[in-house]
Design an enzyme around this catalytic site. Structure first.
Site, PDB file in Angstrom:
ATOM      1  CE  LYS A  89      22.442 -89.522  45.083  1.00  0.00           C
ATOM      2  NZ  LYS A  89      22.100 -90.622  44.307  1.00  0.00           N
ATOM      3  CG  HIS A  96      34.630 -97.739  44.677  1.00  0.00           C
ATOM      4  ND1 HIS A  96      34.276 -98.957  43.929  1.00  0.00           N
ATOM      5  CD2 HIS A  96      34.208 -96.897  44.968  1.00  0.00           C
ATOM      6  CE1 HIS A  96      33.077 -98.827  44.305  1.00  0.00           C
ATOM      7  NE2 HIS A  96      32.893 -97.798  44.685  1.00  0.00           N
ATOM      8  CG  PHE A 149      23.065 -95.496  40.578  1.00  0.00           C
ATOM      9  CD1 PHE A 149      23.899 -94.036  40.063  1.00  0.00           C
ATOM     10  CD2 PHE A 149      23.168 -95.854  42.232  1.00  0.00           C
ATOM     11  CE1 PHE A 149      25.010 -93.835  41.321  1.00  0.00           C
ATOM     12  CE2 PHE A 149      23.682 -95.176  43.040  1.00  0.00           C
ATOM     13  CZ  PHE A 149      24.807 -94.017  42.609  1.00  0.00           C
ATOM     14  CG  ASP A 187      17.241 -94.639  39.301  1.00  0.00           C
ATOM     15  OD1 ASP A 187      17.116 -93.637  40.470  1.00  0.00           O
ATOM     16  OD2 ASP A 187      18.052 -95.028  38.842  1.00  0.00           O
ATOM     17  CE1 TYR A 199       6.595 -97.964  64.560  1.00  0.00           C
ATOM     18  CE2 TYR A 199       4.635 -97.903  63.355  1.00  0.00           C
ATOM     19  CZ  TYR A 199       5.375 -97.957  63.548  1.00  0.00           C
ATOM     20  OH  TYR A 199       6.331 -99.006  63.308  1.00  0.00           O
TER      21      TYR A 199
HETATM   22  C1  PLP Z   1      21.985 -92.108  44.122  1.00  0.00           C
HETATM   23  C2  PLP Z   1      21.741 -92.938  43.261  1.00  0.00           C
HETATM   24  C3  PLP Z   1      20.403 -93.839  43.487  1.00  0.00           C
HETATM   25  C4  PLP Z   1      20.590 -94.758  44.802  1.00  0.00           C
HETATM   26  O1  PLP Z   1      20.618 -94.277  45.902  1.00  0.00           O
HETATM   27  P1  PLP Z   1      20.923 -93.193  47.364  1.00  0.00           P
HETATM   28  O2  PLP Z   1      19.912 -92.377  48.317  1.00  0.00           O
HETATM   29  O3  PLP Z   1      22.387 -93.339  47.514  1.00  0.00           O
HETATM   30  O4  PLP Z   1      20.548 -94.690  48.113  1.00  0.00           O
HETATM   31  C5  PLP Z   1      19.945 -94.599  42.672  1.00  0.00           C
HETATM   32  N1  PLP Z   1      20.062 -93.721  41.603  1.00  0.00           N
HETATM   33  C6  PLP Z   1      20.603 -92.929  40.780  1.00  0.00           C
HETATM   34  C7  PLP Z   1      20.355 -92.523  39.457  1.00  0.00           C
HETATM   35  C8  PLP Z   1      21.628 -91.855  42.234  1.00  0.00           C
HETATM   36  O5  PLP Z   1      22.032 -90.830  42.404  1.00  0.00           O
END
Ligand code: PLP
Length: 459
Positions: free
Chosen positions: A258, A450, A124, A215, A72
């Site tokens: 990503k 969507h 985003f 971001d 933890y």
């Molecule tokens: C995917 C994404 C997010 C959000 O992330 P999650 O892991 O899907 O919550 C924020 N900003 C960008 C540029 C992203 O591609």
């Protein structure tokens, strides 16, 4: 003869693809009310719905899964990830979260107040959501060239410095908690931001005493574009470019699904201890204790390894080459696609592809459905259905661009899969004039329609 380019990995484990026929897919698509989100994955041959959390982990990442320390507090896997994040980003403070939007939720809870303005380059959707949920405003300062598909510009994610300075000058500066640069800029089609632009934005931010955050979901892909497109970076390693890029900022949020090449995960990294302390409180409330923040120990280990791998040039070259290969094949076939190609996806221009289907009958969605029925390829509509209705008038909002996004998962498909996608799209393109009618909505949710919208075929 020059030896051809190859993927810098071989395959150790495989997952079967369920083959299907056009007749089967017609039935499944109708049952799914013509919404590709409602298909089950075994009804899909090649899944290009998203590149988020859909990549393939390496043997070293799987080894980390076995080494995961699930304590933890004070987990070894946490320490491994913390060390890696600090080393790669150069930021002093690190907080794990379960995914990118969770990192946004925690950081924005600490920094964003009602009425605030957050300038950036096409935020985003979840980012914008977390800003607007706090009754603050996301201000788009992306360069104009980003919105013109006919303009060739190597860094279409760049921020327009004049637009940004205008926001600084025409508002109370203390209503701007930070500027947010998204790398790569997803909403503009995976377009990168140049180092020069990041530098210039940081100078302007310092002049006005406004912090700068990133971001960073696709920061490694952005670094690849800097290396291959920006003068002076040809001989600098990806890891050094990444370090330099983050050195201009005060912190970052990350969706590790990503460029972390993991199926789930995220984090915040920060320069300031004060902001870190404020975030820790929210992290404990929303995500979990500071040494796991919504992630398992094993997942933190896999992410640490994933970050090292995604910042290797050979990996990035293979990744971006694959996306570019698909784009080039489509251009050869005369298929209308957005250019320059982004880092993680190719976008079909449905306005040109299926101009004979009325925009009111959802032409981009019609194209996505046709591609699924023809070849079992799942893509996603970025058009009128996604644009949703005006919240006041409830009329459909008709965007200028009607796109179908083909997002390529990392290390998941081979070149023959990519060739299959290209040929399938060519075949749909050749019969494009046969389709005259699109679809009508029979049911939709009041917001984010969507995901769950239901449609019927018009004839
Ligand atoms: C995917 C994404 C997010 C959000 O992330 P999650 O892991 O899907 O919550 C924020 N900003 C960008 C540029 C992203 O591609």
């Amino acid at each position: 003869m020059k030896l051809p380019y190859i993927e810098p990995y071989k395959i150790k484990m495989v997952e079967a693809i369920n083959q299907s026929t056009i007749a089967q897919r017609k039935v499944w698509m109708k049952k799914a009310k013509y919404n590709l989100f409602k298909l089950s994955s075994d009804q899909v041959i090649i899944d290009l719905l998203t590149d988020s959390g859909t990549g393939a982990m390496s043997d070293k990442q799987w080894a980390e899964i076995m080494l995961g320390d699930e304590s933890y507090a004070g987990s070894k896997s946490f320490e491994k990830l913390e060390t890696t994040v600090k080393k790669i980003t150069g930021f002093e403070y690190f907080i794990p979260t379960h995914q990118g939007r969770a990192a946004e939720n925690v950081l924005f809870s600490a920094l964003v107040k009602e009425g605030n303005l957050i300038p950036g380059n096409s935020h985003f959707d979840t980012t914008k959501g977390h800003i607007e949920f706090r009754k603050a405003h996301a201000i788009d300062c992306t360069i104009d060239a980003a919105f013109d598909t006919t303009i060739e510009h190597p860094f279409k994610g760049n921020i327009d410095l004049q637009k940004l300075e205008h926001v600084f000058q025409s508002n109370e500066i203390n209503t701007i908690p930070f500027v947010l640069i998204t790398i790569t800029c997803n909403s503009a089609g995976g377009q990168p931001v140049s180092m020069q632009n990041i530098h210039d934005v940081s100078v302007l931010c310092k002049q006005y005493n406004v912090p700068l955050y990133f971001d960073s979901a696709r920061f490694a892909e952005n670094a690849y574009f800097i290396k291959t497109r920006e003068k002076g970076y040809e001989n600098i390693s990806i890891k050094d470019i990444v370090k330099e890029l983050f050195s201009f900022g005060d912190g970052m949020t990350m969706s590790a699904k990503k460029d972390g090449i993991v199926n789930m995960g995220g984090f915040i990294a920060l320069k300031s201890q004060k902001v870190y302390k404020a975030c820790v409180t929210y992290n404990i409330m929303y995500e979990g204790f500071v040494t796991y923040g919504g992630m398992s120990g094993r997942d933190m280990g896999a992410l640490a390894e994933g970050l090292k791998e995604s910042t290797e040039f050979t990996y990035l070259e293979s990744r971006i080459n694959q996306v570019r290969y698909l784009g080039k094949r489509l251009v050869e076939f005369g298929v209308p696609v957005q250019q320059p190609f982004g880092g993680h996806a190719i976008y079909l221009d449905a306005n040109k592809f299926v101009a004979n289907i009325a925009q009111e009958e959802y032409r981009a969605q019609s194209l996505a459905i046709e591609l699924y029925i023809t070849a079992g390829i799942r893509s996603v509509e970025i058009g009128t259905i996604l644009a949703d209705r005006d919240p006041i008038t409830r009329d459909n909002r008709y965007p200028k661009l009607e796109l179908v996004r083909l997002a390529i998962p990392r290390r998941t498909y081979t070149l023959s899969h990519i060739e299959y996608i290209a040929i399938a799209i060519k075949n749909v393109f050749e019969t494009r004039n046969e389709a005259k009618r699109g679809y009508d909505i029979t049911w939709e949710a009041p917001i984010m329609r969507h995901f769950t919208v239901e449609l019927e075929k018009l004839s």
